[in-house]
Write a protein that holds these residues in place. Structure first.
Motif, PDB file in Angstrom:
ATOM      1  N   HIS A   1       4.762   3.100   2.747  1.00 33.09           N
ATOM      2  CA  HIS A   1       5.503   3.936   1.798  1.00 33.09           C
ATOM      3  C   HIS A   1       6.764   4.509   2.437  1.00 33.09           C
ATOM      4  O   HIS A   1       7.820   4.626   1.800  1.00 33.09           O
ATOM      5  CB  HIS A   1       4.585   5.067   1.299  1.00 33.09           C
ATOM      6  N   THR A   2       6.647   4.872   3.719  1.00 31.63           N
ATOM      7  CA  THR A   2       7.795   5.430   4.440  1.00 31.63           C
ATOM      8  C   THR A   2       8.910   4.380   4.538  1.00 31.63           C
ATOM      9  O   THR A   2      10.100   4.699   4.398  1.00 31.63           O
ATOM     10  CB  THR A   2       7.346   5.891   5.841  1.00 31.63           C
ATOM     11  N   MET A   3       8.506   3.130   4.778  1.00 29.85           N
ATOM     12  CA  MET A   3       9.502   2.054   4.855  1.00 29.85           C
ATOM     13  C   MET A   3      10.137   1.804   3.490  1.00 29.85           C
ATOM     14  O   MET A   3      11.347   1.597   3.383  1.00 29.85           O
ATOM     15  CB  MET A   3       8.832   0.783   5.395  1.00 29.85           C
ATOM     16  N   CYS A   4       9.311   1.869   2.439  1.00 37.00           N
ATOM     17  CA  CYS A   4       9.842   1.682   1.075  1.00 37.00           C
ATOM     18  C   CYS A   4      10.788   2.817   0.699  1.00 37.00           C
ATOM     19  O   CYS A   4      11.746   2.609  -0.050  1.00 37.00           O
ATOM     20  CB  CYS A   4       8.703   1.600   0.068  1.00 37.00           C
ATOM     21  N   ASP A   5      10.498   4.027   1.211  1.00 36.62           N
ATOM     22  CA  ASP A   5      11.371   5.167   0.911  1.00 36.62           C
ATOM     23  C   ASP A   5      12.786   4.930   1.436  1.00 36.62           C
ATOM     24  O   ASP A   5      13.762   5.351   0.816  1.00 36.62           O
ATOM     25  CB  ASP A   5      10.802   6.458   1.508  1.00 36.62           C
ATOM     26  N   MET A   6      12.896   4.271   2.584  1.00 35.07           N
ATOM     27  CA  MET A   6      14.232   3.938   3.118  1.00 35.07           C
ATOM     28  C   MET A   6      14.973   3.055   2.120  1.00 35.07           C
ATOM     29  O   MET A   6      16.143   3.266   1.827  1.00 35.07           O
ATOM     30  CB  MET A   6      14.105   3.167   4.447  1.00 35.07           C
ATOM     31  N   LEU A   7      14.268   2.058   1.594  1.00 36.88           N
ATOM     32  CA  LEU A   7      14.897   1.125   0.646  1.00 36.88           C
ATOM     33  C   LEU A   7      15.214   1.832  -0.671  1.00 36.88           C
ATOM     34  O   LEU A   7      16.243   1.564  -1.290  1.00 36.88           O
ATOM     35  CB  LEU A   7      13.966  -0.077   0.403  1.00 36.88           C
ATOM     36  N   GLU A   8      14.333   2.749  -1.069  1.00 34.57           N
ATOM     37  CA  GLU A   8      14.565   3.474  -2.318  1.00 34.57           C
ATOM     38  C   GLU A   8      15.804   4.367  -2.203  1.00 34.57           C
ATOM     39  O   GLU A   8      16.621   4.450  -3.114  1.00 34.57           O
ATOM     40  CB  GLU A   8      13.327   4.302  -2.692  1.00 34.57           C
ATOM     41  N   ARG A   9      15.933   5.038  -1.049  1.00 32.59           N
ATOM     42  CA  ARG A   9      17.112   5.876  -0.792  1.00 32.59           C
ATOM     43  C   ARG A   9      18.384   5.044  -0.875  1.00 32.59           C
ATOM     44  O   ARG A   9      19.412   5.484  -1.370  1.00 32.59           O
ATOM     45  CB  ARG A   9      17.019   6.484   0.614  1.00 32.59           C
TER      46      ARG A   9
ATOM     47  N   ASN B   1       0.825  -1.223   0.000  1.00 34.39           N
ATOM     48  CA  ASN B   1       0.000   0.000   0.000  1.00 34.39           C
ATOM     49  C   ASN B   1       0.859   1.274   0.000  1.00 34.39           C
ATOM     50  O   ASN B   1       1.917   1.307   0.609  1.00 34.39           O
ATOM     51  CB  ASN B   1      -0.944   0.014   1.206  1.00 34.39           C
ATOM     52  N   PRO B   2       0.390   2.317  -0.702  1.00 34.11           N
ATOM     53  CA  PRO B   2       1.195   3.517  -0.871  1.00 34.11           C
ATOM     54  C   PRO B   2       1.011   4.583   0.213  1.00 34.11           C
ATOM     55  O   PRO B   2       1.310   5.755  -0.021  1.00 34.11           O
ATOM     56  CB  PRO B   2       0.716   4.046  -2.228  1.00 34.11           C
ATOM     57  N   ASP B   3       0.549   4.200   1.398  1.00 28.74           N
ATOM     58  CA  ASP B   3       0.336   5.198   2.463  1.00 28.74           C
ATOM     59  C   ASP B   3       1.651   5.511   3.181  1.00 28.74           C
ATOM     60  O   ASP B   3       2.353   4.605   3.601  1.00 28.74           O
ATOM     61  CB  ASP B   3      -0.671   4.661   3.481  1.00 28.74           C
ATOM     62  N   TRP B   4       1.929   6.808   3.337  1.00 27.43           N
ATOM     63  CA  TRP B   4       3.129   7.199   4.079  1.00 27.43           C
ATOM     64  C   TRP B   4       2.910   7.045   5.582  1.00 27.43           C
ATOM     65  O   TRP B   4       3.803   6.687   6.309  1.00 27.43           O
ATOM     66  CB  TRP B   4       3.514   8.655   3.778  1.00 27.43           C
ATOM     67  N   VAL B   5       1.694   7.367   6.009  1.00 29.82           N
ATOM     68  CA  VAL B   5       1.404   7.291   7.449  1.00 29.82           C
ATOM     69  C   VAL B   5       0.089   6.579   7.698  1.00 29.82           C
ATOM     70  O   VAL B   5      -0.776   6.520   6.820  1.00 29.82           O
ATOM     71  CB  VAL B   5       1.336   8.704   8.091  1.00 29.82           C
ATOM     72  N   CYS B   6      -0.036   6.056   8.907  1.00 27.63           N
ATOM     73  CA  CYS B   6      -1.271   5.412   9.344  1.00 27.63           C
ATOM     74  C   CYS B   6      -1.814   6.246  10.506  1.00 27.63           C
ATOM     75  O   CYS B   6      -1.073   6.525  11.453  1.00 27.63           O
ATOM     76  CB  CYS B   6      -0.954   3.988   9.800  1.00 27.63           C
ATOM     77  N   PRO B   7      -3.073   6.681  10.428  1.00 31.92           N
ATOM     78  CA  PRO B   7      -3.623   7.481  11.523  1.00 31.92           C
ATOM     79  C   PRO B   7      -3.621   6.683  12.831  1.00 31.92           C
ATOM     80  O   PRO B   7      -3.956   5.503  12.842  1.00 31.92           O
ATOM     81  CB  PRO B   7      -5.065   7.769  11.088  1.00 31.92           C
TER      82      PRO B   7
ATOM     83  N   LYS C   1      -5.551  10.102  18.932  1.00 24.23           N
ATOM     84  CA  LYS C   1      -5.327  11.520  19.263  1.00 24.23           C
ATOM     85  C   LYS C   1      -4.681  12.342  18.142  1.00 24.23           C
ATOM     86  O   LYS C   1      -3.828  13.189  18.382  1.00 24.23           O
ATOM     87  CB  LYS C   1      -4.489  11.638  20.545  1.00 24.23           C
ATOM     88  N   GLY C   2      -5.070  12.042  16.903  1.00 23.05           N
ATOM     89  CA  GLY C   2      -4.588  12.849  15.785  1.00 23.05           C
ATOM     90  C   GLY C   2      -3.126  12.638  15.421  1.00 23.05           C
ATOM     91  O   GLY C   2      -2.556  13.416  14.657  1.00 23.05           O
ATOM     92  N   LYS C   3      -2.504  11.598  15.964  1.00 19.49           N
ATOM     93  CA  LYS C   3      -1.094  11.337  15.645  1.00 19.49           C
ATOM     94  C   LYS C   3      -1.004  10.359  14.463  1.00 19.49           C
ATOM     95  O   LYS C   3      -1.982   9.712  14.096  1.00 19.49           O
ATOM     96  CB  LYS C   3      -0.389  10.718  16.855  1.00 19.49           C
ATOM     97  N   TYR C   4       0.205  10.274  13.899  1.00 22.86           N
ATOM     98  CA  TYR C   4       0.424   9.391  12.755  1.00 22.86           C
ATOM     99  C   TYR C   4       1.618   8.480  12.982  1.00 22.86           C
ATOM    100  O   TYR C   4       2.581   8.858  13.636  1.00 22.86           O
ATOM    101  CB  TYR C   4       0.644  10.220  11.489  1.00 22.86           C
TER     102      TYR C   4
END
Ligand SMILES: [Mg+2]
Length: 269
Positions: A173-181, A156-162, A165-168
């Protein structure tokens, strides 16, 4: 004039913002589900969250008195199973994902590799709430090996999961970004808004795309998924979206409604 949803007999439903808001049922959502059941229509809840099994969602729906069983639940992990099975039956996967996702894959005939074995067919990254550094190391090894670097897929392409209390929380996607970097390789994402998520759910239900509608409160994930799959889409304003989003994202739903309650009776003459 005939209602645009008059002939629909399968509803693909987002949950948060469409059926409930955090822990409260949206007004009329239970009536809507009961109307679907009373009129012989089918429904399936879609979630991009691949960290939990369908059962965790079923428990929540049960607490809210929404009737649902395994046949009413479709996760991006299940979509990944259908997608990857179409590429290769019984493939061997390296999975950066939870034990629950791995169990789902094994149940679908895949072999889950323990390490970066030479015969791994695909790398699949999910929303891994059990992430370890070793998994990232193994994934990098597979993506950069000189002979047959493995194709890279993500649930799934979500960067964050709600979160509460409004936190994320960091999502797939965030984990994939590490691998992409680290490797210069980016995955193909399978969940909403990709058409694969809606088409997979229709296949799972044995439905007809022409008689299916997708309902959600996010234009750029839910409604876009319906549009990409070429099926009817309902944009409900009971969650985070507003009518201004239509111009902002350039995504046009089939119909805009205040909530799922307004779908009730759409099949009447
Ligand atoms: Mg939602």
């Amino acid at each position: 004039m005939k209602h645009p949803l008059a002939d629909k007999n399968l509803y693909l439903l987002d949950m948060d913002g469409t059926i409930y808001l955090e822990n409260d049922l949206i007004d009329g959502a239970a009536d809507f589900i009961n109307w679907l059941r009373d009129t012989g229509k089918d429904y399936v809840f879609l979630t991009n969250n691949s960290s939990k099994s369908a059962d965790a969602y079923l428990e929540k729906l049960k607490r809210l008195n929404i009737p649902a069983d395994r046949s009413n639940m479709f996760t991006s992990g299940q979509a990944a199973c259908i997608f990857l099975r179409d590429l290769k039956e019984n493939a061997k996967l390296y999975v950066v994902g939870t034990e629950s996702l791995k169990a789902e894959l094994r149940a679908n005939g895949f072999t889950v590799a323990e390490g970066p074995d030479a015969d791994v067919d695909f790398l699949l990254v999910g929303y891994d709430t059990e992430l370890t550094y070793q998994k990232l190391v193994d994934a990098c090894e597979l993506l950069t090996r000189e002979v047959n670097p493995v194709p890279f897929y993500a649930t799934n392409p979500d960067w964050v999961c709600p979160a509460q209390k409004g936190k994320y929380l960091p999502d797939c996607h965030t984990m994939c970004d590490m691998l992409e970097r680290a490797t210069g390789k980016a995955p193909f994402y399978i969940g909403k808004p990709r058409k694969e998520m809606a088409l997979g759910a229709i296949k799972f239900k044995g439905g007809d795309p022409a008689r299916t509608a997708l309902v959600g409160d996010r234009l750029y994930t839910d409604v876009a998924c319906g549009v990409n799959a070429g099926i009817a889409s309902v944009f409900v304003l009971s969650g985070e979206g507003t009518v201004e989003d239509i111009e902002k994202y350039g995504v046009t739903p089939t119909i805009v409604l205040d909530s799922v309650k307004d779908i009730i009776g759409c099949d009447a003459e």
